[in-house]
Enzyme design. Structure first.
Site, PDB file in Angstrom:
ATOM      1  N   LYS A  90     -10.973  20.400  22.466  1.00 59.44           N
ATOM      2  CA  LYS A  90      -9.759  20.171  23.257  1.00 59.44           C
ATOM      3  C   LYS A  90      -9.960  18.943  24.146  1.00 59.44           C
ATOM      4  CE  LYS A  90      -6.770  23.002  26.307  1.00 59.44           C
ATOM      5  NZ  LYS A  90      -6.676  24.356  26.908  1.00 59.44           N
ATOM      6  N   SER A 144      -2.603  26.633  26.040  1.00 62.60           N
ATOM      7  CA  SER A 144      -2.556  25.191  25.994  1.00 62.60           C
ATOM      8  C   SER A 144      -3.450  24.563  24.927  1.00 62.60           C
ATOM      9  CB  SER A 144      -2.961  24.619  27.369  1.00 62.60           C
ATOM     10  OG  SER A 144      -4.285  24.979  27.713  1.00 62.60           O
ATOM     11  N   SER A 169      -4.759  30.456  27.270  1.00 64.75           N
ATOM     12  CA  SER A 169      -4.691  29.207  26.512  1.00 64.75           C
ATOM     13  C   SER A 169      -5.586  29.125  25.289  1.00 64.75           C
ATOM     14  CB  SER A 169      -4.995  28.024  27.438  1.00 64.75           C
ATOM     15  OG  SER A 169      -3.940  27.823  28.347  1.00 64.75           O
TER      16      SER A 169
END
Length: 442
Positions: free
Chosen positions: A80, A155, A179
């Protein structure tokens, strides 16, 4: 070789150990798939070709000489885009950090690299990681594997998509309110939220330091265990022989079972029955104070987030997606006394919850009460965006608020997961329970 894209990280590591898979060839398969993929630029913010090839070459040499560093040495994964990478842009999904290039790796990435994992690149995310939907009109919105017109969940949206579309053997994300688990559930993979504080947040761009956690998105519970150990610099727990016979599960009725859409409700019911068929005992319980705990979430999350992001946000608010700007700016109005009081009360509720659930090996619930919403509607309807974002994160947030560990498993129904939850510090026990549940749900 294309079949390598759909294998577990564990199986790829075993193939490398047996001399059946060359890490260089394996990495080239993934890099070629990424470069040719129609959604490459919606999933990857940056592909780190040079780093990946250098790491794969070193892993291949270690495999050839019998000096592999661990079970995942030579396996390519994604990160990420809030985990710092030395000399490679890390922008946290926001134009506020456009052009930011750190000079050191995040500690978990450094540990994973030391264990031989290959870094394929950095994946897109919700802006500053502050949404459970995965919608990001400021950079890119990754697609959901089950509906490319829908969001992937946030996310860690790109992390999930990179695995689901066969563009990484696993992805590493973060989980502050869900997330890791929401995008994992919506893309039919495994997502593991570790206990807060277990994995280092060093050189990770924060959202909310008091709730942020690091966790893997992958194809199996064993992969989750191996990846967590690699990021920690430890040895993964032995998951063999895990069973559900005699295990007691509680279903949290308060909040978690309310307002479920039809598909998540049916998927959870089916999954629960399979767990029972495997020998588990399941009962429903209420915990009214959970509603009170949820009432503190806004104060705790926004104040913490705004404290870190304030200067960057206020220097260029026009660079932010208005929905995210509104959420984080809510923190500037929180009084210090209210913040402290909320934390004090939440600690009491956490203790009461631990007592109320002490008789269960784990608490189970649907991973999300809704399916992935449509991108176009989220962009055109502000009220819809707010409502769906809160619902998306509702069930996952339970364990963030209660300080526990949590793991989502696919149920077999597209974009519907089931979540197992245990008290903080019991991550390895959760992995064993989840391995048994995984077998029952297969």
């Amino acid at each position: 070789m294309d079949q390598w894209r759909w294998m577990t990280a564990e199986a790829l590591g075993q193939g490398i150990a047996a001399g059946e898979i060359n890490p260089v060839d394996l990495t080239e398969v993934f890099l070629s798939a990424i470069d040719a993929h129609e959604y490459r630029d919606r999933i990857y913010a940056r592909v780190t070709h040079d780093r990946a090839r250098a790491e794969a070459k070193a892993a291949g040499e270690r495999a050839r000489t019998g000096l592999r560093r661990g079970p995942l040495d030579g396996v390519p994964i994604s990160w990420k885009d809030l985990f710092d990478t030395a000399g490679i842009g890390t922008e946290a999904g926001t134009k506020l950090m456009e052009g930011r290039v750190p000079d050191a790796d995040a500690e978990v990435l450094e540990n994973a690299s030391s264990a031989g994992l290959v870094c394929l690149g950095k994946t897109h995310l919700s802006e500053i990681a502050f949404s459970g939907l995965g919608l990001n009109p400021m950079t890119a919105t990754p697609p959901c594997i089950n509906d490319v017109e829908a969001v992937a969940g946030g996310s860690s949206s790109g992390a999930a998509a990179s695995v689901a579309f066969g563009l990484a053997a696993a992805g590493i994300g973060s989980d502050t309110g869900g997330s890791v688990r929401i995008p994992a559930a919506w893309n039919d993979i495994v997502g593991f939220k570790t206990t807060h504080g277990r994995l280092s947040l060093g050189n990770v761009v924060p959202l909310c330091l008091t709730f942020d956690t690091v966790g893997p998105l992958c194809r199996s519970v064993t992969d989750a265990a191996l990846l967590t150990a690699a990021m920690e610099g430890s040895k993964a727990p032995d998951l063999t022989g895990a069973t559900l016979k005699g295990v007691r599960f509680g279903i949290l009725n308060t909040i978690a079972m309310e307002d479920l859409r039809d598909a998540p409700r049916a998927a959870f019911t089916s999954a629960k029955e399979r767990l029972q068929n495997a020998g588990a005992h399941v009962e429903v319980f209420d915990f009214p104070a959970m509603s009170e705990a949820f009432g503190y979430a806004g104060v705790l999350y926004t104040a913490d987030s705004y404290a870190w992001w304030r200067d960057r946000v206020e220097a260029a608010p026009d660079k932010m997606f208005p929905q995210i700007l509104e959420r984080i700016r809510a923190g500037r109005d929180v009084m210090a006394a209210d913040y402290v009081a909320a934390w004090q009360r939440l600690q009491v509720i956490r203790a009461d919850y631990a007592e109320a659930t002490a008789g269960y090996e784990a608490v189970i619930m649907p991973s999300a009460p809704i399916l992935p919403p449509n991108v176009a509607r989220l962009l055109s309807d502000e009220d819809y965006y707010k409502a769906e974002n809160l619902l998306a994160l509702r069930n996952t947030r339970v364990m963030n608020l209660m300080g526990g560990a949590s793991l989502t498993l696919p149920t077999g129904v597209p974009s519907c997961g089931i979540m197992l939850n245990v008290p903080g510090g019991q991550d390895d026990r959760l992995l064993r329970l989840s391995a048994a549940a995984e077998q029952a749900l297969a």
